[in-house]
Design a protein around this motif. Sequence first.
Motif, PDB file in Angstrom:
ATOM      1  N   MET A 162     -13.656 -28.444  32.886  1.00 45.94           N
ATOM      2  CA  MET A 162     -12.694 -27.766  33.745  1.00 45.94           C
ATOM      3  C   MET A 162     -13.147 -26.342  34.086  1.00 45.94           C
ATOM      4  O   MET A 162     -13.171 -25.928  35.228  1.00 45.94           O
ATOM      5  N   ILE A 163     -13.507 -25.566  33.030  1.00 51.09           N
ATOM      6  CA  ILE A 163     -14.009 -24.200  33.236  1.00 51.09           C
ATOM      7  C   ILE A 163     -15.485 -24.178  32.858  1.00 51.09           C
ATOM      8  O   ILE A 163     -15.866 -24.697  31.810  1.00 51.09           O
ATOM      9  N   GLU A 164     -16.282 -23.577  33.715  1.00 54.08           N
ATOM     10  CA  GLU A 164     -17.704 -23.443  33.382  1.00 54.08           C
ATOM     11  C   GLU A 164     -18.233 -22.089  33.839  1.00 54.08           C
ATOM     12  O   GLU A 164     -18.162 -21.743  35.013  1.00 54.08           O
ATOM     13  N   HIS A 202     -23.145  -3.223  30.300  1.00 56.52           N
ATOM     14  CA  HIS A 202     -23.344  -4.670  30.377  1.00 56.52           C
ATOM     15  C   HIS A 202     -22.194  -5.353  29.623  1.00 56.52           C
ATOM     16  O   HIS A 202     -22.268  -5.570  28.420  1.00 56.52           O
ATOM     17  N   ALA A 203     -21.140  -5.716  30.358  1.00 56.73           N
ATOM     18  CA  ALA A 203     -19.942  -6.277  29.719  1.00 56.73           C
ATOM     19  C   ALA A 203     -20.163  -7.712  29.256  1.00 56.73           C
ATOM     20  O   ALA A 203     -19.655  -8.119  28.205  1.00 56.73           O
ATOM     21  N   LEU A 204     -20.882  -8.497  30.043  1.00 55.69           N
ATOM     22  CA  LEU A 204     -21.261  -9.862  29.669  1.00 55.69           C
ATOM     23  C   LEU A 204     -22.730 -10.080  29.983  1.00 55.69           C
ATOM     24  O   LEU A 204     -23.236  -9.573  30.997  1.00 55.69           O
ATOM     25  N   LYS A 205     -23.399 -10.850  29.113  1.00 54.86           N
ATOM     26  CA  LYS A 205     -24.835 -11.049  29.274  1.00 54.86           C
ATOM     27  C   LYS A 205     -25.164 -12.542  29.215  1.00 54.86           C
ATOM     28  O   LYS A 205     -25.074 -13.163  28.151  1.00 54.86           O
ATOM     29  N   ASN A 206     -25.485 -13.101  30.363  1.00 53.81           N
ATOM     30  CA  ASN A 206     -25.974 -14.480  30.453  1.00 53.81           C
ATOM     31  C   ASN A 206     -25.097 -15.466  29.673  1.00 53.81           C
ATOM     32  O   ASN A 206     -25.571 -16.221  28.834  1.00 53.81           O
ATOM     33  N   VAL A 207     -23.816 -15.477  29.988  1.00 56.01           N
ATOM     34  CA  VAL A 207     -22.855 -16.334  29.289  1.00 56.01           C
ATOM     35  C   VAL A 207     -22.852 -17.738  29.889  1.00 56.01           C
ATOM     36  O   VAL A 207     -22.722 -17.914  31.106  1.00 56.01           O
ATOM     37  N   ASN A 208     -22.989 -18.736  29.015  1.00 59.53           N
ATOM     38  CA  ASN A 208     -22.903 -20.146  29.403  1.00 59.53           C
ATOM     39  C   ASN A 208     -21.863 -20.829  28.527  1.00 59.53           C
ATOM     40  O   ASN A 208     -22.070 -20.987  27.323  1.00 59.53           O
ATOM     41  N   VAL A 209     -20.753 -21.207  29.128  1.00 58.79           N
ATOM     42  CA  VAL A 209     -19.638 -21.793  28.376  1.00 58.79           C
ATOM     43  C   VAL A 209     -18.975 -22.873  29.212  1.00 58.79           C
ATOM     44  O   VAL A 209     -18.786 -22.710  30.423  1.00 58.79           O
ATOM     45  N   LYS A 210     -18.607 -23.971  28.549  1.00 57.68           N
ATOM     46  CA  LYS A 210     -17.777 -24.997  29.181  1.00 57.68           C
ATOM     47  C   LYS A 210     -16.500 -25.178  28.364  1.00 57.68           C
ATOM     48  O   LYS A 210     -16.561 -25.283  27.132  1.00 57.68           O
ATOM     49  N   ILE A 211     -15.365 -25.188  29.029  1.00 60.77           N
ATOM     50  CA  ILE A 211     -14.090 -25.475  28.385  1.00 60.77           C
ATOM     51  C   ILE A 211     -13.492 -26.677  29.097  1.00 60.77           C
ATOM     52  O   ILE A 211     -13.280 -26.651  30.313  1.00 60.77           O
ATOM     53  N   GLU A 212     -13.234 -27.741  28.338  1.00 63.66           N
ATOM     54  CA  GLU A 212     -12.736 -28.972  28.939  1.00 63.66           C
ATOM     55  C   GLU A 212     -11.233 -28.888  29.192  1.00 63.66           C
ATOM     56  O   GLU A 212     -10.512 -28.128  28.531  1.00 63.66           O
ATOM     57  N   ARG A 213     -10.767 -29.699  30.113  1.00 61.60           N
ATOM     58  CA  ARG A 213      -9.343 -29.773  30.409  1.00 61.60           C
ATOM     59  C   ARG A 213      -8.568 -30.148  29.140  1.00 61.60           C
ATOM     60  O   ARG A 213      -8.932 -31.057  28.408  1.00 61.60           O
ATOM     61  N   ALA A 269       1.030 -30.796  25.762  1.00 63.91           N
ATOM     62  CA  ALA A 269       1.570 -31.394  26.993  1.00 63.91           C
ATOM     63  C   ALA A 269       0.534 -31.438  28.107  1.00 63.91           C
ATOM     64  O   ALA A 269       0.810 -31.960  29.197  1.00 63.91           O
ATOM     65  N   GLY A 270      -0.663 -30.885  27.854  1.00 67.93           N
ATOM     66  CA  GLY A 270      -1.759 -31.032  28.808  1.00 67.93           C
ATOM     67  C   GLY A 270      -2.328 -29.759  29.394  1.00 67.93           C
ATOM     68  O   GLY A 270      -3.329 -29.803  30.124  1.00 67.93           O
ATOM     69  N   THR A 271      -1.716 -28.604  29.116  1.00 66.24           N
ATOM     70  CA  THR A 271      -2.200 -27.346  29.685  1.00 66.24           C
ATOM     71  C   THR A 271      -3.369 -26.802  28.867  1.00 66.24           C
ATOM     72  O   THR A 271      -3.297 -26.723  27.641  1.00 66.24           O
ATOM     73  N   THR A 272      -4.433 -26.427  29.546  1.00 68.55           N
ATOM     74  CA  THR A 272      -5.565 -25.771  28.887  1.00 68.55           C
ATOM     75  C   THR A 272      -5.159 -24.347  28.530  1.00 68.55           C
ATOM     76  O   THR A 272      -4.574 -23.648  29.350  1.00 68.55           O
ATOM     77  N   ILE A 273      -5.467 -23.922  27.295  1.00 69.45           N
ATOM     78  CA  ILE A 273      -5.075 -22.578  26.859  1.00 69.45           C
ATOM     79  C   ILE A 273      -6.305 -21.800  26.383  1.00 69.45           C
ATOM     80  O   ILE A 273      -7.106 -22.286  25.583  1.00 69.45           O
ATOM     81  N   LEU A 274      -6.429 -20.584  26.923  1.00 69.25           N
ATOM     82  CA  LEU A 274      -7.438 -19.625  26.456  1.00 69.25           C
ATOM     83  C   LEU A 274      -6.690 -18.412  25.938  1.00 69.25           C
ATOM     84  O   LEU A 274      -5.947 -17.772  26.684  1.00 69.25           O
ATOM     85  N   MET A 275      -6.853 -18.101  24.666  1.00 71.66           N
ATOM     86  CA  MET A 275      -6.106 -16.999  24.054  1.00 71.66           C
ATOM     87  C   MET A 275      -7.047 -15.985  23.428  1.00 71.66           C
ATOM     88  O   MET A 275      -7.811 -16.300  22.521  1.00 71.66           O
ATOM     89  N   ALA A 276      -6.997 -14.757  23.941  1.00 68.35           N
ATOM     90  CA  ALA A 276      -7.744 -13.653  23.347  1.00 68.35           C
ATOM     91  C   ALA A 276      -6.890 -13.022  22.260  1.00 68.35           C
ATOM     92  O   ALA A 276      -5.703 -12.759  22.469  1.00 68.35           O
TER      93      ALA A 276
END
Length: 228
Positions: free
Chosen positions: A1-3, A16-27, A186-193
């Motif tokens: 879902m997120i890449e 340099h806040a982010l450096k060459n980030v590779n991430v996948k987050i599935e639904r 219930a199906g919602t993807t959650i990203l929590m900092a």
Amino acid sequence: MIEFKNVSKIYNNNVHALKNVNVKIERGEFVFLVGPSGAGKSTFIKMLLKEVDPTTGSIMNNGTDLSTLKRSQIPYYRRKVGMVFQDFRLIPNLSVYENVAFAMRVVGASAREIRKRVPTVLSLVGLSDKYKVFPHELSGGEQQRISLARAIVNNPSLLIADEPTGNLDPETAKEIMALLDDINKAGTTILMATHAKDIVDMMKKRVLAVEKGVIVRDEKRGKYEYEV
């Protein structure tokens, strides 16, 4: 879902806040984003909200390539992303019902849809009886429940929570996390900092750890593993 694909972000002051980030987050995943202050968590979130753009690399969310979004399309994209903040950000002169309804009015929902949906989400967060009350009459935990209701009222595919328990006592924080867990199931993807070690360790969800702009750890059932 997120890449995130080879994503870097360099601000004008050469940070340099982010450096060459590779991430996948599935639904449907529940992911904690952890790391010290200044590690890059806020930039990660702002990119998903299309508030800042990467210097290099690309970001996809739910089939949308954020790099090709036109300015006029950004408000429509954000309707599919719910956002919960540490400081609640409720509108003080609106009742509980109107705070939640406001999020639906912004996206053009009909009066009939609002009358049907708002009581449903207030029931979900356990505050049906508070619909006439104003934010200043609520406890911190109740205010966060309302902000959660507002964030999910439009059925977002992604819910981003930025330190949602930061202003809450431990018991209330657990209640909010239980609600977030239910929303995720219930199906919602959650990203929590978060910096809340006890919550991350208790929930046993996927953990992305960021340090100096780099993803240094990605664990399926991770722990916080930082000094607090």
